[in-house]
Design an enzyme around this catalytic site. Sequence first.
Site, PDB file in Angstrom:
ATOM      1  N   PRO A  81       0.819  -1.222   0.000  1.00 58.21           N
ATOM      2  CA  PRO A  81       0.000   0.000   0.000  1.00 58.21           C
ATOM      3  C   PRO A  81       0.846   1.262   0.000  1.00 58.21           C
ATOM      4  CG  PRO A  81      -0.954  -1.603   1.474  1.00 58.21           C
ATOM      5  CD  PRO A  81       0.345  -2.193   0.991  1.00 58.21           C
ATOM      6  N   CYS A  82       0.472   2.190  -0.861  1.00 59.55           N
ATOM      7  CA  CYS A  82       1.364   3.318  -1.143  1.00 59.55           C
ATOM      8  C   CYS A  82       1.058   4.559  -0.319  1.00 59.55           C
ATOM      9  CB  CYS A  82       1.287   3.680  -2.622  1.00 59.55           C
ATOM     10  SG  CYS A  82      -0.341   4.253  -3.154  1.00 59.55           S
TER      11      CYS A  82
END
Length: 373
Positions: A81-82
């Site tokens: 997840p960024c």
Amino acid sequence: MAHTAIDLFCGAGGLSAGLEMAGFSVLAGNDMFDAAGETFTRTHEGAKFIPGPIQDLSVERLMEVSGLKRGELTVLVGGPPCQAYSVYNHQRGMHDARATLFREYLRIVEGLQPEWIVMENVAGIYSIGGGEAVHAIKTEMRALGYDVKEKVLRAEEYGVPQERRRVVFIGNRIGAPISHPAPTHGEGLLPFVTIADAIGDLPILANGEDPGPVAYACPPQSEFQRLLREGLELVTNHAAPRLGKANMDRLAHIPAGGSWRDIPHDLLPAGMKRAKRSDHTKRYGRMKWDGLSCTVLTKCDIHWGAFIHPEQERAISVREAARIQSFPDAFEFSGSKTDQYIQVGNAVPPLLGKAIGEHLLFCINNHAKNRAA
């Protein structure tokens, strides 16, 4: 023997779709987003979706599902997840728990011992702690015996109709040279794929309209449309969000290629009345038929980006966002409309994944030839 892949943080399966286009056999995907899992399951028939957080995912479960032993997997891919890395998150940093999820990816790497690894993330990862995140990722990969290189890839240079930057880490433990795919689109190459190329064949929608499966407006008008339609007669997920009266009043003043600067001052949201003309260049932006899209986000919210249709008085539909991400129309996204936009916005564009996959196969085959010589 087919080259195999497992996709961690797989979402709806954009990267998996690209690898399959390139010729890989995707065996499994893992994600904790249930709606994305439903989409992945329906669109990757040969792959097993394993729901739940990666912290709960065991190497033994992956080997059981894939039928592979340690060391037999060709490539393990994933995009942790960024949010902790993104320039849109002003509190980002290595202290954010999400910024350490790549270590869970590396735990799986250590257990499965794939020949190749691919990780992708937003370009904002470079700015955390003066490059601390990038350095940590490469150091820990090397500690597991993988040579690694990373590069920023521009999605539009691989046939995706949007400006999108992603850092792609490629590594292997077999001593093969590492490189990244060369661009196919741009100056001196194929022309960029435009908004017209991407969505010009989709039916007209009113603000907030959700017609269900619906016929295309016309035959395919571009090679991109032919590729993504795959001979289908009906298009799904072509549903527009409902904008309130204040936003609809604003839209009337914004021409193609325009933005919030074209809205009369008295109609602007309160916070934007104090903004400098040089700020927020994409907000309330209307797309141009002959241009590229801005980066598709998890909310195609016109307050945050250029997500207004080039001609129609509405925000772009889920399907239009998916087209701009280069998802085939056969992908029918599950969940609420909010869930669908999140799945589309979080994904690796399949055509970018295809370019990565094809280049991996080139590297694999080249290495095999050199070893045999």
